[in-house]
Design an enzyme around this catalytic site. Structure first.
Site, PDB file in Angstrom:
ATOM      1  N   LYS A 197       0.815  -1.214   0.000  1.00 27.27           N
ATOM      2  CA  LYS A 197       0.000   0.000   0.000  1.00 27.27           C
ATOM      3  C   LYS A 197       0.853   1.270   0.000  1.00 27.27           C
ATOM      4  O   LYS A 197       0.397   2.323  -0.421  1.00 27.27           O
ATOM      5  CB  LYS A 197      -0.962  -0.017   1.173  1.00 27.27           C
ATOM      6  CG  LYS A 197      -2.032  -1.098   1.017  1.00 27.27           C
ATOM      7  CD  LYS A 197      -3.131  -0.995   2.062  1.00 27.27           C
ATOM      8  CE  LYS A 197      -4.266  -1.964   1.772  1.00 27.27           C
ATOM      9  NZ  LYS A 197      -3.903  -3.384   2.005  1.00 27.27           N
TER      10      LYS A 197
HETATM   11  C1  LIG Z   1      -4.474  -4.468   1.346  1.00 21.29           C
HETATM   12  C2  LIG Z   1      -3.753  -5.758   1.252  1.00 21.29           C
HETATM   13  C3  LIG Z   1      -4.148  -6.768   0.352  1.00 21.29           C
HETATM   14  C4  LIG Z   1      -5.401  -6.665  -0.505  1.00 21.29           C
HETATM   15  O1  LIG Z   1      -5.271  -5.691  -1.521  1.00 21.29           O
HETATM   16  P1  LIG Z   1      -6.589  -5.131  -2.271  1.00 21.29           P
HETATM   17  O2  LIG Z   1      -6.098  -4.033  -3.133  1.00 21.29           O
HETATM   18  O3  LIG Z   1      -7.488  -4.643  -1.169  1.00 21.29           O
HETATM   19  O4  LIG Z   1      -7.190  -6.262  -3.022  1.00 21.29           O
HETATM   20  C5  LIG Z   1      -3.380  -7.923   0.270  1.00 21.29           C
HETATM   21  N1  LIG Z   1      -2.284  -8.094   1.050  1.00 21.29           N
HETATM   22  C6  LIG Z   1      -1.877  -7.148   1.918  1.00 21.29           C
HETATM   23  C7  LIG Z   1      -0.667  -7.411   2.758  1.00 21.29           C
HETATM   24  C8  LIG Z   1      -2.580  -5.947   2.055  1.00 21.29           C
HETATM   25  O5  LIG Z   1      -2.167  -5.021   2.933  1.00 21.29           O
END
Ligand SMILES: *Cc1c(COP(=O)(O)O)cnc(C)c1O
Length: 484
Positions: free
Chosen positions: A119
């Site tokens: 993220k």
């Molecule tokens: C947010 C997250 C996801 C999922 O991603 P999306 O974009 O919501 O599908 C998967 N793995 C981790 C470690 C995350 O922080």
């Protein structure tokens, strides 16, 4: 580039407008009016570019209301080796062939940023571009969010030191991993407010919704959000699909497959966007955990969201969702950018009924779109973490393990499979320890973080108390000077 809502025909403005918008007034999500695609020749011209330069070329068609030189400057500041601890920003690592005769497996490292999860890649851009746009408009923004872990820390690290942004982040008291708590609560910054709510994650989300439902309060205190439906986050994530594709060094036009650990469908939707922009993406694998609404859709044609009380707590907790907010963008495109279809489908969703595409031309479109799926379980995660550690000498986190296992299942002969690493194992030490009987290494800057001083306030699960808290903190904070 103009933006429209997935549910209506009204225009939402240009990039800077939708950046600060959140949901469209009709409840839909912002989408560009059309998706410009690279031709095979213009695509080749992107090969070998540095990350910030590649980001500029990929994002520019969607961001034409910011002067070129300014956007370049923002992207160079965002995608800097000092922030992502790598010259490549998102390096590609070869894991080898999973089994004899199969294509090669790769790991796309997206988690070397400040909070150790993918993220950061988009959120760091959001921090920089918010600051830029708010400065130009002489505005300020107070971000109110709820987190069960990754989103909150990525947002806080992205907004550190940003003069025009304050962050109020709600988290369920005592319910995040020790590392995640330490990561957030150790921040002692004048614009970051960590609020531990006496309740669970759903309570935190309900509080955010309740504050947002008070339009007066929201306007008076410039309340905004950084959630995964923000178009700028989706767009910024499309870039690393291009980066990975070129790092594979395939001949022009050759396909690569990607496997994506999925929750809110933001990451994998960014891959779909890259594909629509002309990148030769073959299969896009939607990997889920036990909370498998998305896998259910891609294997049956029926999308049926689950209420919060039917979402299980798993060992890949950042994928514990009952509805996937960005999925609306995908179905909108599948329906040929039809707001009429999207509106009628989300009417059903809003009433707790399934969206059933079986036997329709839309289901044919889904099957032609390259998206496939699979589901993993706790046992599968442990085995995958152990096996990849033994066979490839590489420790992966539980979310990444979901992507790797499901990716392997869909591998095609002679086509590379790129698995997205969505977090570092250090973030989910307990599950990794359970799998390999040793603790994962952590970057030096996080050594001993659990013993660091913690800064947070505890609030009851009560919206009026929360509003009073925000109002008080904002009165105490020195306000940004309006430009003369
Ligand atoms: C947010 C997250 C996801 C999922 O991603 P999306 O974009 O919501 O599908 C998967 N793995 C981790 C470690 C995350 O922080």
């Amino acid at each position: 580039m103009k933006y429209v809502s997935t549910r209506g025909t009204g225009e939402l403005g240009r990039f800077s407008d939708v950046l600060l918008l959140g949901l469209a007034p009709d409840g839909g999500l912002a989408m560009p009016e059309h998706i410009p695609a690279f031709s095979p020749q213009t695509l080749e011209a992107l090969r070998g570019l540095s990350y910030p330069e590649l980001a500029f070329r990929v994002m520019r068609p969607f961001i034409d209301d910011i002067p070129e030189a300014d956007l370049r400057r923002v992207l160079h500041a965002t995608y800097h080796p000092d922030v992502f601890h790598s010259q490549d920003i998102t390096p590609l690592t070869r894991l080898g062939a999973a089994s004899p005769g199969q294509g090669e497996l790769y790991l796309l490292e997206l988690s070397n940023g400040p909070s150790l999860a993918f993220k950061d890649v988009a959120m760091q851009f959001l921090g920089q571009i918010f600051e830029y746009v708010l400065e130009r408009r002489g505005e300020q923004l107070n971000i109110l969010g709820a987190t069960s872990g990754d989103t909150g820390s990525a947002a806080e690290y992205a907004m550190l030191g940003k003069a025009r942004v304050n962050v109020f982040m709600l988290s369920p008291r005592g319910r995040m991993s020790a590392f995640q708590q330490a990561q957030m609560y150790s921040l002692n910054e004048p614009n970051i407010f960590n609020i531990a709510v006496e309740g669970v994650f759903d309570d935190c989300q309900d509080l955010v919704k309740a504050v947002n439902a008070d339009a007066d309060f929201k306007a008076r205190f410039d309340i905004g959000a950084v959630n995964s439906i923000n178009w700028a986050r989706v767009l910024a994530q499309a870039v690393y699909y291009f980066k990975a594709y070129f790092a594979l060094g395939l001949p022009p036009g050759a396909e690569a497959d990607f496997s994506v650990p999925s929750g809110n469908f933001g990451n994998v939707f960014a891959g779909f966007l890259a594909k629509r922009m002309g990148l030769p993406v073959g299969q896009l694998i939607v990997a889920t955990n036990e909370n498998d609404v998305l896998n259910e859709f891609f294997s049956t044609g029926v999308y049926h969201v689950r209420p919060a009380d039917r979402v299980a707590m798993t060992s890949s907790p950042s994928m514990d969702i009952g509805k996937a907010s960005n999925f609306e963008r995908y179905l909108y495109l599948i329906a040929g950018s039809s707001a009429t279809h999207t509106l009628s489908w989300w009417d059903e969703v809003g009433q707790g009924r399934p969206v059933d595409l079986r036997g329709t031309s839309h289901w044919d479109e889904v099957k032609a779109s390259g998206l496939l799926s699979g589901r993993n379980t706790h046992q599968g995660r442990l085995e995958t973490i152990r096996r990849i550690d033994q066979q490839c000498g590489r420790l992966i986190d539980p979310h990444t393990a979901d992507g790797v296992l499901i990716g392997e299942r869909h591998q095609r002969r002679g086509v590379p499979m790129v698995c997205l690493e969505t977090a570092l194992p250090a973030k989910f030490g307990d599950t990794v320890q359970e799998a390999v009987k040793r603790a994962p290494e952590r970057p030096e800057r996080f050594a001993g973080i659990e013993t660091a001083e913690r800064y947070f306030d505890v609030l009851p699960n009560d919206v009026e108390t929360l509003k009073a808290y925000i109002a008080r903190k904002l009165r105490e904070t020195v306000k940004v000077q309006e430009p003369a």
